[in-house]
Design an enzyme around this catalytic site. Structure first.
Site, PDB file in Angstrom:
ATOM      1  N   GLU A 181      -6.142  -7.770   2.014  1.00 40.47           N
ATOM      2  CA  GLU A 181      -6.578  -7.461   3.276  1.00 40.47           C
ATOM      3  C   GLU A 181      -8.127  -7.078   2.968  1.00 40.47           C
ATOM      4  O   GLU A 181      -8.424  -6.193   2.314  1.00 40.47           O
ATOM      5  CB  GLU A 181      -5.814  -6.256   3.944  1.00 40.47           C
ATOM      6  CG  GLU A 181      -4.459  -6.827   4.182  1.00 40.47           C
ATOM      7  CD  GLU A 181      -3.542  -5.481   4.825  1.00 40.47           C
ATOM      8  OE1 GLU A 181      -4.239  -4.700   5.545  1.00 40.47           O
ATOM      9  OE2 GLU A 181      -2.378  -5.401   4.564  1.00 40.47           O
ATOM     10  N   GLU A 235       0.804  -1.311  -0.095  1.00 35.14           N
ATOM     11  CA  GLU A 235      -0.036   0.083   0.084  1.00 35.14           C
ATOM     12  C   GLU A 235       0.799   1.357  -0.086  1.00 35.14           C
ATOM     13  O   GLU A 235       0.882   1.868   0.919  1.00 35.14           O
ATOM     14  CB  GLU A 235      -1.124  -0.039   1.103  1.00 35.14           C
ATOM     15  CG  GLU A 235      -0.368  -0.106   2.578  1.00 35.14           C
ATOM     16  CD  GLU A 235      -1.430  -0.465   3.509  1.00 35.14           C
ATOM     17  OE1 GLU A 235      -2.556  -1.095   3.408  1.00 35.14           O
ATOM     18  OE2 GLU A 235      -1.262   0.029   4.572  1.00 35.14           O
TER      19      GLU A 235
END
Length: 429
Positions: free
Chosen positions: A316, A107
């Site tokens: 996730e 990320e």
């Protein structure tokens, strides 16, 4: 480690995602490999493989050897491209005979925003008045853009190294992960709709448009101006198409309100450049997320429509609860049931989804709030010297789902009556 892998097998996991610590493997950032670090990761990977569990490895997850931060500022320097490529080469060489799925950087959009604008996450760089935490170093106006720029160049360098040097022998894949919300306008006004698209450009397009098209979104280049670095023609070609898959990280939806007045500020950061206010997101909180899976489905459709339907792993997705709550985590079961359903809907929409990972297998230290909240299917008793694990209701539900047994919400009612699911409240008395 062996006990946890046994738990994975009992649960029915087919894959496990974990990060390698650059500092553990290369304490000096480059140069000689730490034999103990090498042994640890070899043991973990071997344990997973021998139990039929596919490792998915992330190379950088918010942690960097301190020596590189001290030497040249880490990700704000182009020097990081060389050192990251060296580190990736070590990992491909040492583990690539067993690891097929490599994520270069976790990320980068959230890492750069939190680490270089707000200063809320490592390496805690920011400048007043934009800091949410006290910091005496950094520049919130420039550094978030610099960090992502160098991450994209380092990622593409590592990916192309793998393709050139290792893929013909190891037959693996290299990708990068992106944090994403479901983006929705606060009102149905034209201003809020435009602001919502702009917010998506700043969050997701920031990483995905260079990877797909070789350059940043027009809205970012317009609002950030010369503060956002420009790719040379050669760099643009290097970054464009430099992935085999994309990891999507998603938890919840946000509502967007136009804030174009922020563009009038003489001193601006990434937030002000985005010119949008966000509501519905409490980062420093242990409140549960609402179950709004349509946001994930819509976002996955955006990846299909805007970025050529790339192969996607949802790396996730999970529910946040207070860390001392009950083992009977019905809210997590409802969350997973809803979001896995959205993934199924997205598959039916023709989206190229290759896998889904729950965050997280065990309760663990969370980046933003430490041990105040938990996401795990298994509770870890940190007061116990043995750190004993306890399955939550969600672990039993998820195991049944993976083993093709009943996965309806009503199935959780039967599980709730399971005498082994005692409240964990007594562990905190």
């Amino acid at each position: 480690m062996q006990e946890d892998v046994r738990l994975m097998v009992e649960t029915g996991l087919e894959a496990y995602r974990f990060s390698i610590s650059w500092s553990r493997l290369l304490p000096n950032g480059r140069g000689p490999v730490n034999p103990k670090g090498l042994q640890y990761y070899n043991n973990l990977i071997d344990q997973l493989i021998s139990n039929g569990i596919q490792p998915h490895v992330t190379l950088h997850n918010f942690d960097l050897p301190q020596v590189l931060e001290d030497e040249y500022g880490g990700w704000v320097s182009r020097d990081i491209i060389r050192d990251f490529t060296y580190y990736a080469d070590v990992c491909f060489r040492e583990f690539g005979d067993r690891v097929l799925y490599w994520t270069t950087v976790n990320e980068p959009n959230v890492f750069s925003y939190g680490g270089y604008d707000q200063g809320s996450s490592p390496p805690h760089r920011c400048s007043p008045p934009f800091c949410v935490m006290k910091s005496n170093r950094g520049n919130s106006t420039y550094e978030p853009y610099l960090a992502v720029h160098h991450i994209l160049l380092a990622h593409s360098s590592a990916a192309r190294l793998y393709w050139r040097k290792y893929r013909h022998k190891q037959h693996g894949y290299v990708g990068i992960s992106v944090y994403s919300f479901g983006f929705f306008p606060q009102t149905n006004t034209e201003k809020d709709r435009v602001a919502t698209q702009r917010a998506r450009d700043f969050f997701v397009g920031w990483v995905m448009e260079p990877l797909q098209y070789g350059d940043y979104p027009i809205s970012m280049k317009t609002n950030a101006g010369v503060r956002i670095p420009a790719f040379t023609p050669r760099e643009s070609e290097q970054v464009k198409g430099s992935f085999d898959f994309i990891g999507v990280i998603h938890y919840t939806n946000i509502n967007i309100t136009d804030n174009s007045d922020a563009l009038k500020n003489q001193l601006r950061d990434y937030d002000a450049d985005m010119a949008a206010k966000i509501s519905g997101l409490e980062l420093f909180s242990n409140e549960e997320y609402p179950v709004t899976p349509w946001g994930l489905r819509e976002e996955l459709n955006n990846f299909k429509l805007l970025y050529g339907n790339p192969p996607i792993f949802i790396y996730e997705n999970g529910q946040r609860t207070p860390s001392n709550s009950s083992l009977q985590d019905v809210s997590r079961v409802k969350y997973l049931h809803g979001y896995i359903g959205a993934v199924l809907d997205a598959l039916r929409d023709g989206i190229n989804i290759k896998g889904y990972f729950v965050w997280s297998f065990l309760d663990l230290f969370e980046l933003l709030d430490g041990y105040k909240s938990s996401y795990g299917l298994y509770y870890v008793d940190r007061e116990d010297p043995e750190l004993k694990r306890y399955p939550k209701l969600s672990a039993k539900w998820y195991s049944r789902f993976l083993k093709n047994r009943s996965s309806f919400i009503v199935g959780s009612v039967e599980l709730e009556k399971d005498p082994s699911l005692v409240s964990i409240g007594h562990l905190f008395e």
